[in-house]
Design a protein around this motif. Structure first.
Motif, PDB file in Angstrom:
ATOM      1  N   VAL A  51       0.855  -1.187   0.000  1.00  0.00           N
ATOM      2  CA  VAL A  51       0.000   0.000   0.000  1.00  0.00           C
ATOM      3  C   VAL A  51       0.891   1.238   0.000  1.00  0.00           C
ATOM      4  CG1 VAL A  51      -1.793   1.278   1.225  1.00  0.00           C
ATOM      5  CG2 VAL A  51      -1.804  -1.222   1.258  1.00  0.00           C
ATOM      6  N   THR A  52       0.624   2.143  -0.908  1.00  0.00           N
ATOM      7  CA  THR A  52       1.387   3.395  -0.993  1.00  0.00           C
ATOM      8  C   THR A  52       0.662   4.487  -0.210  1.00  0.00           C
ATOM      9  OG1 THR A  52       2.221   2.816  -3.184  1.00  0.00           O
ATOM     10  CG2 THR A  52       2.355   5.126  -2.548  1.00  0.00           C
ATOM     11  N   GLY A  53       1.423   5.230   0.576  1.00  0.00           N
ATOM     12  CA  GLY A  53       0.818   6.294   1.380  1.00  0.00           C
ATOM     13  C   GLY A  53       1.880   7.258   1.860  1.00  0.00           C
ATOM     14  N   LYS A  54       1.658   7.844   3.027  1.00  0.00           N
ATOM     15  CA  LYS A  54       2.626   8.788   3.577  1.00  0.00           C
ATOM     16  C   LYS A  54       2.594   8.751   5.099  1.00  0.00           C
ATOM     17  CE  LYS A  54      -0.499  12.790   3.361  1.00  0.00           C
ATOM     18  NZ  LYS A  54      -0.669  14.166   2.858  1.00  0.00           N
ATOM     19  N   ILE A  55       3.667   9.267   5.686  1.00  0.00           N
ATOM     20  CA  ILE A  55       3.801   9.355   7.133  1.00  0.00           C
ATOM     21  C   ILE A  55       3.342  10.742   7.581  1.00  0.00           C
ATOM     22  CG2 ILE A  55       5.385   9.254   9.078  1.00  0.00           C
ATOM     23  CD1 ILE A  55       5.046   6.586   7.727  1.00  0.00           C
ATOM     24  N   THR A 207      -6.952  32.919  10.592  1.00  0.00           N
ATOM     25  CA  THR A 207      -5.630  32.763   9.982  1.00  0.00           C
ATOM     26  C   THR A 207      -4.779  31.807  10.810  1.00  0.00           C
ATOM     27  OG1 THR A 207      -5.763  35.053   9.213  1.00  0.00           O
ATOM     28  CG2 THR A 207      -3.600  33.993   9.139  1.00  0.00           C
ATOM     29  N   THR A 208      -4.160  30.852  10.135  1.00  0.00           N
ATOM     30  CA  THR A 208      -3.257  29.922  10.826  1.00  0.00           C
ATOM     31  C   THR A 208      -1.897  30.581  11.025  1.00  0.00           C
ATOM     32  OG1 THR A 208      -4.351  27.966   9.904  1.00  0.00           O
ATOM     33  CG2 THR A 208      -2.088  27.695  10.686  1.00  0.00           C
ATOM     34  N   ILE A 209      -1.490  30.695  12.287  1.00  0.00           N
ATOM     35  CA  ILE A 209      -0.188  31.274  12.618  1.00  0.00           C
ATOM     36  C   ILE A 209       0.909  30.207  12.531  1.00  0.00           C
ATOM     37  CG2 ILE A 209       1.161  32.466  14.379  1.00  0.00           C
ATOM     38  CD1 ILE A 209      -1.071  34.152  13.194  1.00  0.00           C
ATOM     39  N   ALA A 210       0.608  29.005  12.995  1.00  0.00           N
ATOM     40  CA  ALA A 210       1.590  27.915  12.984  1.00  0.00           C
ATOM     41  C   ALA A 210       0.870  26.581  13.049  1.00  0.00           C
ATOM     42  CB  ALA A 210       2.572  28.062  14.147  1.00  0.00           C
ATOM     43  N   SER A 211       1.530  25.545  12.519  1.00  0.00           N
ATOM     44  CA  SER A 211       1.054  24.169  12.643  1.00  0.00           C
ATOM     45  C   SER A 211       2.009  23.422  13.571  1.00  0.00           C
ATOM     46  CB  SER A 211       1.008  23.474  11.277  1.00  0.00           C
ATOM     47  OG  SER A 211       0.111  24.133  10.415  1.00  0.00           O
ATOM     48  N   VAL A 212       1.468  22.832  14.626  1.00  0.00           N
ATOM     49  CA  VAL A 212       2.284  22.151  15.636  1.00  0.00           C
ATOM     50  C   VAL A 212       1.808  20.706  15.768  1.00  0.00           C
ATOM     51  CG1 VAL A 212       3.101  22.202  18.029  1.00  0.00           C
ATOM     52  CG2 VAL A 212       2.534  24.341  16.856  1.00  0.00           C
ATOM     53  N   ALA A 213       2.748  19.773  15.893  1.00  0.00           N
ATOM     54  CA  ALA A 213       2.382  18.354  16.006  1.00  0.00           C
ATOM     55  C   ALA A 213       3.390  17.620  16.877  1.00  0.00           C
ATOM     56  CB  ALA A 213       2.321  17.696  14.628  1.00  0.00           C
ATOM     57  N   ASN A 214       2.910  16.545  17.502  1.00  0.00           N
ATOM     58  CA  ASN A 214       3.769  15.654  18.273  1.00  0.00           C
ATOM     59  C   ASN A 214       4.385  14.645  17.320  1.00  0.00           C
ATOM     60  OD1 ASN A 214       5.015  13.936  20.053  1.00  0.00           O
ATOM     61  ND2 ASN A 214       3.148  13.203  21.021  1.00  0.00           N
ATOM     62  N   MET A 215       5.675  14.803  17.009  1.00  0.00           N
ATOM     63  CA  MET A 215       6.335  13.944  16.022  1.00  0.00           C
ATOM     64  C   MET A 215       6.790  12.609  16.605  1.00  0.00           C
ATOM     65  SD  MET A 215       6.017  15.524  13.258  1.00  0.00           S
ATOM     66  CE  MET A 215       7.087  14.560  12.203  1.00  0.00           C
ATOM     67  N   LEU A 245      14.702   7.629   2.973  1.00  0.00           N
ATOM     68  CA  LEU A 245      15.705   7.422   4.025  1.00  0.00           C
ATOM     69  C   LEU A 245      16.453   6.118   3.807  1.00  0.00           C
ATOM     70  CD1 LEU A 245      13.652   8.577   7.143  1.00  0.00           C
ATOM     71  CD2 LEU A 245      15.300   9.875   5.789  1.00  0.00           C
ATOM     72  N   GLN A 246      16.889   5.898   2.545  1.00  0.00           N
ATOM     73  CA  GLN A 246      17.652   4.706   2.185  1.00  0.00           C
ATOM     74  C   GLN A 246      16.908   3.439   2.603  1.00  0.00           C
ATOM     75  OE1 GLN A 246      21.548   5.232   3.906  1.00  0.00           O
ATOM     76  NE2 GLN A 246      22.125   6.823   2.468  1.00  0.00           N
ATOM     77  N   ASP A 247      15.621   3.418   2.235  1.00  0.00           N
ATOM     78  CA  ASP A 247      14.764   2.254   2.493  1.00  0.00           C
ATOM     79  C   ASP A 247      14.706   1.903   3.981  1.00  0.00           C
ATOM     80  OD1 ASP A 247      14.131   2.011  -0.175  1.00  0.00           O
ATOM     81  OD2 ASP A 247      15.874   0.753  -0.593  1.00  0.00           O
ATOM     82  N   LEU A 248      14.685   2.916   4.837  1.00  0.00           N
ATOM     83  CA  LEU A 248      14.535   2.696   6.270  1.00  0.00           C
ATOM     84  C   LEU A 248      13.159   2.109   6.540  1.00  0.00           C
ATOM     85  CD1 LEU A 248      15.908   3.192   9.034  1.00  0.00           C
ATOM     86  CD2 LEU A 248      14.710   5.373   9.112  1.00  0.00           C
ATOM     87  N   SER A 249      13.071   1.095   7.386  1.00  0.00           N
ATOM     88  CA  SER A 249      11.786   0.420   7.628  1.00  0.00           C
ATOM     89  C   SER A 249      11.435   0.442   9.108  1.00  0.00           C
ATOM     90  CB  SER A 249      11.828  -1.022   7.120  1.00  0.00           C
ATOM     91  OG  SER A 249      12.817  -1.766   7.786  1.00  0.00           O
ATOM     92  N   PHE A 250      10.127   0.437   9.374  1.00  0.00           N
ATOM     93  CA  PHE A 250       9.599   0.441  10.735  1.00  0.00           C
ATOM     94  C   PHE A 250       8.459  -0.562  10.810  1.00  0.00           C
ATOM     95  CE2 PHE A 250      11.116   4.686   9.766  1.00  0.00           C
ATOM     96  CZ  PHE A 250      11.899   5.005  10.865  1.00  0.00           C
ATOM     97  N   LYS A 283      14.758  10.196  12.986  1.00  0.00           N
ATOM     98  CA  LYS A 283      14.188  11.509  12.734  1.00  0.00           C
ATOM     99  C   LYS A 283      13.332  11.433  11.483  1.00  0.00           C
ATOM    100  CE  LYS A 283      17.897  14.150  14.957  1.00  0.00           C
ATOM    101  NZ  LYS A 283      18.929  15.209  14.778  1.00  0.00           N
ATOM    102  N   ILE A 284      12.032  11.398  11.690  1.00  0.00           N
ATOM    103  CA  ILE A 284      11.084  11.291  10.593  1.00  0.00           C
ATOM    104  C   ILE A 284      10.394  12.631  10.408  1.00  0.00           C
ATOM    105  CG2 ILE A 284       9.118  10.017   9.671  1.00  0.00           C
ATOM    106  CD1 ILE A 284      11.599   8.337  10.105  1.00  0.00           C
ATOM    107  N   ARG A 285      10.245  13.042   9.167  1.00  0.00           N
ATOM    108  CA  ARG A 285       9.573  14.295   8.855  1.00  0.00           C
ATOM    109  C   ARG A 285       8.159  14.018   8.371  1.00  0.00           C
ATOM    110  NH1 ARG A 285      13.424  18.336   8.769  1.00  0.00           N
ATOM    111  NH2 ARG A 285      15.580  17.591   8.641  1.00  0.00           N
ATOM    112  N   SER A 286       7.281  14.925   8.669  1.00  0.00           N
ATOM    113  CA  SER A 286       5.885  14.785   8.255  1.00  0.00           C
ATOM    114  C   SER A 286       5.770  14.871   6.737  1.00  0.00           C
ATOM    115  CB  SER A 286       5.032  15.879   8.901  1.00  0.00           C
ATOM    116  OG  SER A 286       3.711  15.813   8.438  1.00  0.00           O
ATOM    117  N   GLY A 287       5.014  13.946   6.150  1.00  0.00           N
ATOM    118  CA  GLY A 287       4.770  13.967   4.711  1.00  0.00           C
ATOM    119  C   GLY A 287       5.650  13.046   3.904  1.00  0.00           C
ATOM    120  N   TYR A 288       6.572  12.298   4.550  1.00  0.00           N
ATOM    121  CA  TYR A 288       7.399  11.349   3.808  1.00  0.00           C
ATOM    122  C   TYR A 288       6.517  10.326   3.083  1.00  0.00           C
ATOM    123  CZ  TYR A 288      12.209  12.374   5.340  1.00  0.00           C
ATOM    124  OH  TYR A 288      13.437  12.936   5.525  1.00  0.00           O
TER     125      TYR A 288
END
Length: 370
Positions: A51-55, A207-215, A245-250, A283-288
């Motif tokens: 399944v293709t998706g995103k983090i 108006t959105t000033i910032a987007s904050v998330a627990n990574m 991330l060089q095929d990093l898996s979780f 270190k994972i970034r949102s939207g990978y």
């Protein structure tokens, strides 16, 4: 001499002609058909889907202002970690003229009432000292003075809030200070100093000033085809691979399957979500972009043959057994009962044993391709 030369040339021409004739004759003869042969083997078969998706973070909060105004200062930037209550930006209030006029009018009225209350108190105090009025009457006048002072202070605060966005009584909780509502990483600050912003109300989202998330709490979100969704159950293990991330898996665990399909490119698909188990220090970034491998079914220690050796005829399946007894190989068609397939090998439930040999696809040579 000329006679011998002509004779030699004639012999060479004849040999070439005969050789060409023999070559063409051999080429025209039917070539024996050769096939691949396979011996059934005991192995494990696993049917998987990708399944293709995103983090993305499980919870992403948009921080919005409590008042309308202009951004005067931005104290944080994308990537910074903030705690709940930390100031992200400051806003200069642009007062609404109607509200400002009303607040100023309230202040003027409070001032008039306070002056009158002070006059009444002074007169009543003198009469009370001469014992011309009762203590009860004097207490009422004194209470009226206190109320007039409180009303004046409240009117001043209301004017300050409308005009400046801050008052003396709530300076620490000023609405001009845009604070993070949760602890987490700032993913984006879409505004700049000088931008006008508006607060959220009945007519707009603000108006959105910032987007904050627990990574540290991430999920995988993707879509699966309707032909496979029926084999999924919550709690199934998944393997998440991030190509960037060089095929990093979780490892991940399926926790949500949408009850409703959405159409995508003419096919019905269902949204799925899985909780990602992060490795320490990753270190994972949102939207990978990511791929999720899900094991739909598994069969262990079963008899298998390559699927290319199977002949499908309606609802039945057949194989061709190799007979090597004579001078020429022969093949016997035999029905078998098949099971799970992984796209390469297929399970044989009954019909043959691992001591038998089955015929595979035809061996294609370079001459056959021509």
């Amino acid at each position: 001499m000329k006679k011998y030369s002509k004779l030699i040339v004639a012999i060479i021409v004849a040999l070439i002609f005969i050789g060409t004739f023999v070559f063409l004759y051999q080429k025209s003869l039917p070539q024996p058909v050769a096939y691949h042969e396979f011996t059934p083997a005991v192995a494990d078969i696993s049917k998987q889907t990708v399944v293709t998706g995103k983090i993305e973070p499980r919870n992403e909060v948009n921080v919005k202002p409590q008042i309308s105004g202009i951004i005067t200062e931005i104290l944080k930037e994308a990537g910074d970690y903030v705690n709940a209550g930390d100031v992200i930006a400051k806003v200069k209030v642009i007062p609404d003229m109607g509200q400002l006029s009303s607040a100023e009018s309230r202040v003027r009225l409070a001032q008039l009432n306070l002056r009158q209350a002070q006059t009444d108190f002074s007169r009543e105090e003198g009469l009370y000292k001469e014992q011309l009025v009762s203590a009860e009457e004097f207490d009422k006048v004194r209470q009226a003075l206190r109320q007039a002072r409180e009303e004046k202070n409240a009117a001043d605060d209301a004017l300050a809030v409308v005009r400046d966005g801050i008052s003396k009584s709530n300076a620490s909780a000023s609405s001009t200070l845009i604070r993070s509502t949760i602890s987490g990483v700032i993913l984006d600050i879409p505004v700049k100093v000088g931008n006008s912003v508006i607060n959220s109300n009945t007519f707009n989202d603000g108006t959105t000033i910032a987007s904050v998330a627990n990574m540290n709490d991430l999920i995988f979100r993707g879509n699966i085809d309707e032909t496979e969704v029926g084999q999924l159950v919550t709690g199934m293990p998944m393997k998440i691979t991030i190509g960037a991330l060089q095929d990093l898996s979780f490892d991940a665990s399926l926790e949500y399957i949408s009850p409703k399909a959405v159409e995508s490119n003419g096919a019905n698909q269902f949204e799925i979500k899985a909780a990602v188990k992060l490795l320490k220090g990753s270190k994972i970034r949102s939207g990978y972009s990511a791929n999720a491998e899900i094991e739909l079914a598994r069969a262990e220690n079963v008899l298998t043959v390559p699927e290319s050796a199977i002949e499908f005829s309606g609802d039945s399946t057949f194989v061709y057994l190799v007979n090597d007894s004579g001078t020429e190989k022969t093949y016997t068609r035999k029905q078998v009962l098949t099971g799970l397939s992984d796209g390469v090998n297929i399970e044989i439930k009954s019909g043959i044993t691992k001591k038998e040999t089955v015929r595979g696809p035809q061996i294609v040579t370079e001459n056959d391709k021509k």
